[in-house]
Design a protein around this motif. Sequence first.
Motif, PDB file in Angstrom:
ATOM      1  N   MET A  82       9.343  -7.146 -20.801  1.00  0.00           N
ATOM      2  CA  MET A  82      10.638  -6.518 -20.529  1.00  0.00           C
ATOM      3  C   MET A  82      10.882  -5.403 -21.552  1.00  0.00           C
ATOM      4  SD  MET A  82      14.226  -8.582 -20.253  1.00  0.00           S
ATOM      5  CE  MET A  82      14.357  -8.845 -18.494  1.00  0.00           C
ATOM      6  N   ASP A 119      10.619  -4.323 -28.768  1.00  0.00           N
ATOM      7  CA  ASP A 119       9.828  -3.227 -29.327  1.00  0.00           C
ATOM      8  C   ASP A 119       8.683  -2.750 -28.444  1.00  0.00           C
ATOM      9  OD1 ASP A 119      11.531  -3.608 -31.440  1.00  0.00           O
ATOM     10  OD2 ASP A 119      10.051  -4.522 -32.772  1.00  0.00           O
ATOM     11  N   GLN A 132      23.443 -10.274 -14.654  1.00  0.00           N
ATOM     12  CA  GLN A 132      23.514 -11.067 -15.894  1.00  0.00           C
ATOM     13  C   GLN A 132      24.961 -11.444 -16.222  1.00  0.00           C
ATOM     14  OE1 GLN A 132      23.191  -9.665 -20.068  1.00  0.00           O
ATOM     15  NE2 GLN A 132      21.312 -10.872 -20.135  1.00  0.00           N
ATOM     16  N   ALA A 139      15.062  -4.217 -19.258  1.00  0.00           N
ATOM     17  CA  ALA A 139      15.986  -5.152 -19.919  1.00  0.00           C
ATOM     18  C   ALA A 139      17.437  -4.785 -19.607  1.00  0.00           C
ATOM     19  CB  ALA A 139      15.757  -5.095 -21.432  1.00  0.00           C
ATOM     20  N   HIS A 153      13.627 -12.461 -26.691  1.00  0.00           N
ATOM     21  CA  HIS A 153      13.615 -11.306 -27.585  1.00  0.00           C
ATOM     22  C   HIS A 153      13.280 -11.855 -28.974  1.00  0.00           C
ATOM     23  CE1 HIS A 153      16.207  -8.024 -29.785  1.00  0.00           C
ATOM     24  NE2 HIS A 153      14.916  -7.892 -30.010  1.00  0.00           N
ATOM     25  N   GLY A 195      13.496  -2.455 -23.140  1.00  0.00           N
ATOM     26  CA  GLY A 195      14.850  -1.933 -23.259  1.00  0.00           C
ATOM     27  C   GLY A 195      14.826  -0.506 -23.770  1.00  0.00           C
ATOM     28  N   TYR A 216      19.153  -5.630 -34.212  1.00  0.00           N
ATOM     29  CA  TYR A 216      18.027  -4.859 -33.663  1.00  0.00           C
ATOM     30  C   TYR A 216      17.160  -4.312 -34.790  1.00  0.00           C
ATOM     31  CZ  TYR A 216      20.683  -5.315 -29.439  1.00  0.00           C
ATOM     32  OH  TYR A 216      21.348  -5.853 -28.375  1.00  0.00           O
TER      33      TYR A 216
HETATM   34  C1  FMN Z   1      22.536  -0.607 -26.032  1.00  0.00           C
HETATM   35  C2  FMN Z   1      22.020  -1.983 -25.780  1.00  0.00           C
HETATM   36  C3  FMN Z   1      22.715  -2.840 -24.936  1.00  0.00           C
HETATM   37  C4  FMN Z   1      22.240  -4.127 -24.684  1.00  0.00           C
HETATM   38  N1  FMN Z   1      22.914  -4.931 -23.809  1.00  0.00           N
HETATM   39  C5  FMN Z   1      22.412  -6.141 -23.472  1.00  0.00           C
HETATM   40  C6  FMN Z   1      23.018  -6.937 -22.464  1.00  0.00           C
HETATM   41  O1  FMN Z   1      23.999  -6.549 -21.825  1.00  0.00           O
HETATM   42  N2  FMN Z   1      22.463  -8.161 -22.229  1.00  0.00           N
HETATM   43  C7  FMN Z   1      21.355  -8.621 -22.904  1.00  0.00           C
HETATM   44  O2  FMN Z   1      20.896  -9.737 -22.642  1.00  0.00           O
HETATM   45  N3  FMN Z   1      20.757  -7.870 -23.842  1.00  0.00           N
HETATM   46  C8  FMN Z   1      21.247  -6.649 -24.127  1.00  0.00           C
HETATM   47  N4  FMN Z   1      20.593  -5.869 -25.035  1.00  0.00           N
HETATM   48  C9  FMN Z   1      19.334  -6.331 -25.627  1.00  0.00           C
HETATM   49  C10 FMN Z   1      18.125  -5.808 -24.826  1.00  0.00           C
HETATM   50  O3  FMN Z   1      18.126  -6.348 -23.520  1.00  0.00           O
HETATM   51  C11 FMN Z   1      16.797  -6.166 -25.512  1.00  0.00           C
HETATM   52  O4  FMN Z   1      16.723  -7.552 -25.633  1.00  0.00           O
HETATM   53  C12 FMN Z   1      16.669  -5.552 -26.900  1.00  0.00           C
HETATM   54  O5  FMN Z   1      17.053  -4.205 -26.900  1.00  0.00           O
HETATM   55  C13 FMN Z   1      15.223  -5.668 -27.423  1.00  0.00           C
HETATM   56  O6  FMN Z   1      14.326  -5.039 -26.542  1.00  0.00           O
HETATM   57  P1  FMN Z   1      13.745  -3.545 -26.819  1.00  0.00           P
HETATM   58  O7  FMN Z   1      13.115  -3.565 -28.178  1.00  0.00           O
HETATM   59  O8  FMN Z   1      12.765  -3.326 -25.713  1.00  0.00           O
HETATM   60  O9  FMN Z   1      14.922  -2.617 -26.782  1.00  0.00           O
HETATM   61  C14 FMN Z   1      21.061  -4.589 -25.316  1.00  0.00           C
HETATM   62  C15 FMN Z   1      20.376  -3.732 -26.180  1.00  0.00           C
HETATM   63  C16 FMN Z   1      20.828  -2.446 -26.412  1.00  0.00           C
HETATM   64  C17 FMN Z   1      20.043  -1.552 -27.331  1.00  0.00           C
END
Ligand code: FMN
Length: 333
Positions: free
Chosen positions: A228, A208, A75, A20, A175, A230, A183
């Motif tokens: 995806m 998650d 992006q 991500a 998401h 993150g 979050y």
């Molecule tokens: C530190 C951080 C920075 C993020 N920056 C972006 C970003 O630049 N663009 C975006 O679309 N989502 C961004 N996100 C969201 C993540 O891409 C993702 O959608 C979100 O963390 C949920 O996924 P996960 O549970 O796998 O972390 C960011 C998330 C985190 C934690």
Amino acid sequence: MSADTVKIGAVELKKTAALAPMAGVADRAYRIMCKKFGAAYVVSEMVSAKGICYSDRKTAGLCTITPEERPMAIQLFGSEPEFMAKAVDIVLRYEPDIIDINMGCPVPKVVNTSAGSALMKDVDLAAEITSAAVKAAGEVPVTVKIRSGWNSESINAVMFAKALEKAGASAIAVHGRTREQYYSGEADISVIKDVKEAVRIPVIGNGDVNDLRSCLDMYEKTGCDLVMIGRGSYGNPFVFREIEAYFNGEEYVPPTLEEKMQVMLEHIRLILSLSEKSEELAMHEARKHAAWYMNGYYGSAKFRGCCYQLSSYDEAVRLAEEFIRLQRSRNLC
Ligand SMILES: Cc1cc2nc3c(=O)[nH]c(=O)nc-3n(C[C@H](O)[C@H](O)[C@H](O)COP(=O)(O)O)c2cc1C
């Protein structure tokens, strides 16, 4: 056996797990590490469409793509179709495999400019921006990353995704949280399933996923085309290796502590080699990554604290050695 594939436009991707976009975390060094360990594709940190149009100094650094990162998406975020189209035209010179539009970012700095997740409140504008980007991108597929909605009273990902599909998007990443949730709480993956059932373009499930089990859960419960990851990759590029091994029908060997520390040091070397800053300043960027690799071990809180003091690579080597010694002394590795 090798993993199935999914096509986004003409780009063929392994149906495993993608990295991500994460501003301030998933920089070039991070993306290279995740790609090396098997990420299906990676996404740049978000880049301001308007900033690019006004030739922001940071653009080249954010958009340059090295061969080790491909396939990679750049992006963009923005709220004006004209700037989006112009920005797409500019970033095409970096030859992205995919262009992604951020319609999920919850932070006030972005939302207050009507970009990011604020667009989920204005489907017409979101569709206009997508259509402008698609037109400017030519053969390069345009994807959009969204949330489940703005808040719990306005879960509109299905209607929103359908509008973006109509506007020419080649895939939608969802998401499963609202903007209001940021979050916190748990991602609601039923929304991802609903979107998958409503559109014909590929749907990427996000939220998650941090190991093979949660990845398989995402695939099974939503029917999504790609997963995806993150935060689950923090200090853990191995998550991509585990998922890829499963889909290739190969045995997965979890990393030993020694391997984790070696990979941590490799990651730090990469950060230092890619940075234009002095070793000491570049180490500031490396600190949080080093700390993440130590998560989940005996005494790791103290060691993570030490990571935040690191000011040279040699100190990181010594800290890794000390960390391994401590775990061995307690028969923990
Ligand atoms: C530190 C951080 C920075 C993020 N920056 C972006 C970003 O630049 N663009 C975006 O679309 N989502 C961004 N996100 C969201 C993540 O891409 C993702 O959608 C979100 O963390 C949920 O996924 P996960 O549970 O796998 O972390 C960011 C998330 C985190 C934690």
